[in-house]
Design a protein around this motif. Structure first.
Motif, short mmCIF file in Angstrom:
data_model
loop_
_atom_site.label_atom_id
_atom_site.label_comp_id
_atom_site.label_asym_id
_atom_site.label_seq_id
_atom_site.Cartn_x
_atom_site.Cartn_y
_atom_site.Cartn_z
N ARG A 136 42.99 31.83 34.78
CA ARG A 136 41.99 32.77 35.31
C ARG A 136 40.67 32.06 35.49
O ARG A 136 40.22 31.34 34.58
CB ARG A 136 41.81 33.93 34.34
N PHE A 137 40.04 32.26 36.66
CA PHE A 137 38.73 31.68 36.92
C PHE A 137 38.07 32.41 38.08
O PHE A 137 38.70 32.70 39.08
CB PHE A 137 38.85 30.17 37.24
N ASP A 138 36.81 32.77 37.91
CA ASP A 138 35.99 33.36 38.98
C ASP A 138 36.69 34.47 39.77
O ASP A 138 36.63 34.50 40.99
CB ASP A 138 35.52 32.28 39.95
N GLY A 139 37.36 35.38 39.11
CA GLY A 139 38.04 36.47 39.79
C GLY A 139 39.43 36.12 40.30
O GLY A 139 40.14 36.97 40.81
N GLU B 276 51.97 32.42 42.32
CA GLU B 276 51.15 33.42 42.99
C GLU B 276 49.68 33.26 42.62
O GLU B 276 49.33 33.08 41.45
CB GLU B 276 51.60 34.83 42.63
N LEU B 277 48.84 33.38 43.64
CA LEU B 277 47.40 33.35 43.48
C LEU B 277 46.86 34.72 43.83
O LEU B 277 47.22 35.28 44.89
CB LEU B 277 46.79 32.28 44.39
N VAL B 278 46.04 35.28 42.96
CA VAL B 278 45.49 36.62 43.17
C VAL B 278 43.98 36.54 43.02
O VAL B 278 43.47 35.86 42.13
CB VAL B 278 46.08 37.62 42.13
N LYS B 279 43.25 37.21 43.91
CA LYS B 279 41.79 37.28 43.85
C LYS B 279 41.39 38.73 43.75
O LYS B 279 41.70 39.53 44.64
CB LYS B 279 41.17 36.62 45.09
N ASP B 280 40.73 39.10 42.66
CA ASP B 280 40.28 40.47 42.44
C ASP B 280 41.38 41.49 42.70
O ASP B 280 41.19 42.51 43.35
CB ASP B 280 39.05 40.77 43.32
N GLY B 281 42.59 41.19 42.21
CA GLY B 281 43.71 42.11 42.32
C GLY B 281 44.50 42.03 43.61
O GLY B 281 45.52 42.70 43.76
N ALA C 7 37.45 21.56 38.95
CA ALA C 7 36.25 21.74 38.13
C ALA C 7 36.60 22.38 36.80
O ALA C 7 37.47 23.23 36.71
CB ALA C 7 35.24 22.61 38.87
N SER C 8 35.90 21.96 35.76
CA SER C 8 36.04 22.62 34.46
C SER C 8 35.32 23.95 34.56
O SER C 8 34.13 24.01 34.84
CB SER C 8 35.40 21.78 33.35
#
Length: 105
Positions: free
Chosen positions: A5-8, A17-22, A100-101
């Motif tokens: 999980r990072f930045d939404g 799978e990649l999910v952004k804000d649901g 990026a960390s």
């Protein structure tokens, strides 16, 4: 397999799978595997050779540089990481890439 999980964003390495804000973000299987390798080694250099061995095993015939560059481009597009500063994926010319960390979201 892990959930990152990072930045939404959420990336599930088990499903790719990649999910952004649901909402699911389209990411093809090879770029998803490259993203997984970068996330596992977050903050560290992942060499081009390491990615080649992991994603394109011996016996696979592909123009590697083009294939890897295409994967990175697709990941950056999925993450909307298009600014010159590259918020998520840093390119270390001729060496590899570094995710990026980040502090978990």
């Amino acid at each position: 397999m892990s959930l990152y999980r990072f930045d939404g964003f959420e990336f599930d390495s088990a499903t790719g799978e990649l999910v952004k804000d649901g909402r699911r973000v389209r990411l093809r299987p090879q770029p998803a595997r490259v993203l997984e390798h970068l996330l596992v080694r977050q903050g560290e250099l992942v060499s081009r050779e390491e990615l080649r061995r992991a994603i394109w095993p011996d016996g696979t015939y592909v123009h590697f540089d083009h294939g890897l560059n295409s994967c990175i481009k697709q990941i950056r597009a999925a993450l909307a990481d298009t600014s010159p500063e590259a918020d998520y994926i840093e390119t270390l010319v001729k060496r590899g890439f570094r995710f990026a960390s980040l502090t978990p979201a």
